[in-house]
Structures are given as structure tokens and as C-alpha cells.
Write an enzyme that holds these catalytic residues in place. Structure first.
Site, PDB file in Angstrom:
ATOM      1  N   CYS A 261       0.853  -1.202   0.000  1.00  0.00           N
ATOM      2  CA  CYS A 261       0.000   0.000   0.000  1.00  0.00           C
ATOM      3  C   CYS A 261       0.878   1.238   0.000  1.00  0.00           C
ATOM      4  O   CYS A 261       1.977   1.237   0.555  1.00  0.00           O
ATOM      5  CB  CYS A 261      -0.870   0.062   1.263  1.00  0.00           C
ATOM      6  SG  CYS A 261      -2.200  -1.130   1.349  1.00  0.00           S
ATOM      7  N   ASP A 262       0.362   2.305  -0.585  1.00  0.00           N
ATOM      8  CA  ASP A 262       1.023   3.591  -0.459  1.00  0.00           C
ATOM      9  C   ASP A 262      -0.020   4.685  -0.622  1.00  0.00           C
ATOM     10  O   ASP A 262      -0.912   4.581  -1.466  1.00  0.00           O
ATOM     11  CB  ASP A 262       2.130   3.781  -1.491  1.00  0.00           C
ATOM     12  CG  ASP A 262       3.088   4.885  -1.060  1.00  0.00           C
ATOM     13  OD1 ASP A 262       4.015   4.584  -0.289  1.00  0.00           O
ATOM     14  OD2 ASP A 262       2.883   6.037  -1.461  1.00  0.00           O
TER      15      ASP A 262
END
Length: 199
Positions: free
Chosen positions: A71-72
Site C-alpha cells: 500500500c502507499d
């Protein structure tokens, strides 16, 4: 039982998943987030998520039947991609630009099934309304150090929560992982969200 591997060092993502009944194995990706500078915010978030996921998938400590999640998060303010601030002065400048305004927080999600090699990826976006905070409030908030470690230099689940007047969309996404989107990606890869719940 399928296990989840979180390719992120974010304590907020880990806490969100644990609160939802999932206790992932955490393996930090070590990806250099500056390598994709210049991309539009939502695209940047997704590509960084894909890089983080790919960096962890091949590691020895990853179980053979795991789902690896990268995730980012990136804040879009007037089309500019804002990740973690460079330093305290940068965080102050950001808050001076953000106060009383609205941004879009995008979180890229990339899920890799190590048993099949299949990958599902998507981005969730949430509209965030910021309070018209004073210079003193900005200085005090930045002095806590909290905004230095998070995309957009703010949190909704910590000290910064009082400076967010509203959100439109999934609030989990603003914390760093969209649980509804993750459930859809898990299903896309042929698994059930509830099988990730710890016994």
C-alpha cells in the site's frame, strides 16, 4: 488458512487491519519512494504500492500460500502529489497551504497471491476537508513529530484528527488501507475476506 503479509512499516495500517480481525505478518519493503517522482498522485500511489508488493513477494520469509499486500498513500492538493514531508519546515509549509481547503487522499493497493502468482491492484480515493488552523496550531502539531511520518503530513486517527473537518468516502483509506477495497481485491483473487480473520 490463507495468511496476509503486509509490505509496509505503517503502524496505522497494521492497527487498522488488526482492528478488522486480520493479524498480518509485517515485512518492510524498503522501497525508495522518491524513484517515481513526477507521476500524477493516484498513479503514483498505485505504482508505489505495486513496487512495495513486488519487493516483498520473493523473500524467503513469505509463506507459500500468502496474500502479500503493498500500500502507499499520496495526498493530491491541486494536482500536486504530497507524500511524507521532507522535514518539519516542509510540514509547516504544507499545512499553511492545506488549511481551510480540500484535498484527495489516494491509497494504492496491490495484492499478490503467492500460491497462484495472480495479482489484483486498485486505488481508493477519499476527499478530505481540512480545518482553517492557526499558525500556532500548525507549529504545535508539527512539533509533535506526527506529521513527519505520514502522507500529506496529517492523520485522522491521531493528533491530526481535530484538524480534519470532514471526509467523503472510506475513512479507513485515509488511515492507510481501504478495508472495503481490500475485501474486493481478496475476492478477485478467489479468496474470502473472512478466511483472513485470525482464529
Amino acid at each position: 488458512m490463507t495468511s496476509l503479509v503486509l509490505a509496509s512499516q505503517s503502524p496505522a495500517r497494521l492497527a487498522t487491519l488488526r482492528a478488522a480481525g486480520v493479524d498480518p505478518l509485517v515485512i518492510v519493503s524498503g522501497v525508495d519512494e522518491s524513484q517515481l517522482a513526477g507521476l500524477p498522485p493516484a498513479e503514483l500511489a498505485l505504482q508505489l504500492a505495486e513496487l512495495k508488493c513486488a519487493a516483498v513477494v520473493g523473500r524467503d520469509e513469505v509463506p507459500a500460500d500468502a496474500l502479500v499486500l503493498g500500500c502507499d498513500s499520496v495526498l493530491d492538493l491541486d494536482g500536486e502529489a504530497l507524500g511524507k514531508p521532507d522535514d518539519a519546515a516542509d510540514a509547516v509549509r504544507r499545512w499553511q497551504a492545506m488549511r481551510g481547503r480540500t484535498g484527495v487522499l489516494s491509497t494504492g493497493h496491490c495484492l499478490h497471491d503467492t500460491a497462484t502468482g495472480r495479482v489484483a491492484a486498485a486505488t481508493a480515493s477519499t476527499i478530505v476537508h481540512f480545518a482553517d488552523v492557526s499558525d500556532d496550531e500548525i507549529a504545535a502539531y508539527v512539533a509533535t513529530g506526527e506529521p513527519l511520518w505520514v502522507a500529506g503530513a496529517f492523520t485522522v486517527d491521531g493528533l491530526g484528527g481535530a484538524f480534519v473537518t470532514g471526509i467523503e468516502g472510506d475513512h479507513h483509506n485515509v488511515v492507510g488501507v481501504s478495508l472495503p477495497l481490500l475485501r474486493e481485491l481478496v475476492a478477485e483473487l478467489g479468496h474470502s475476506w473472512t478466511e483472513l480473520w485470525r482464529p
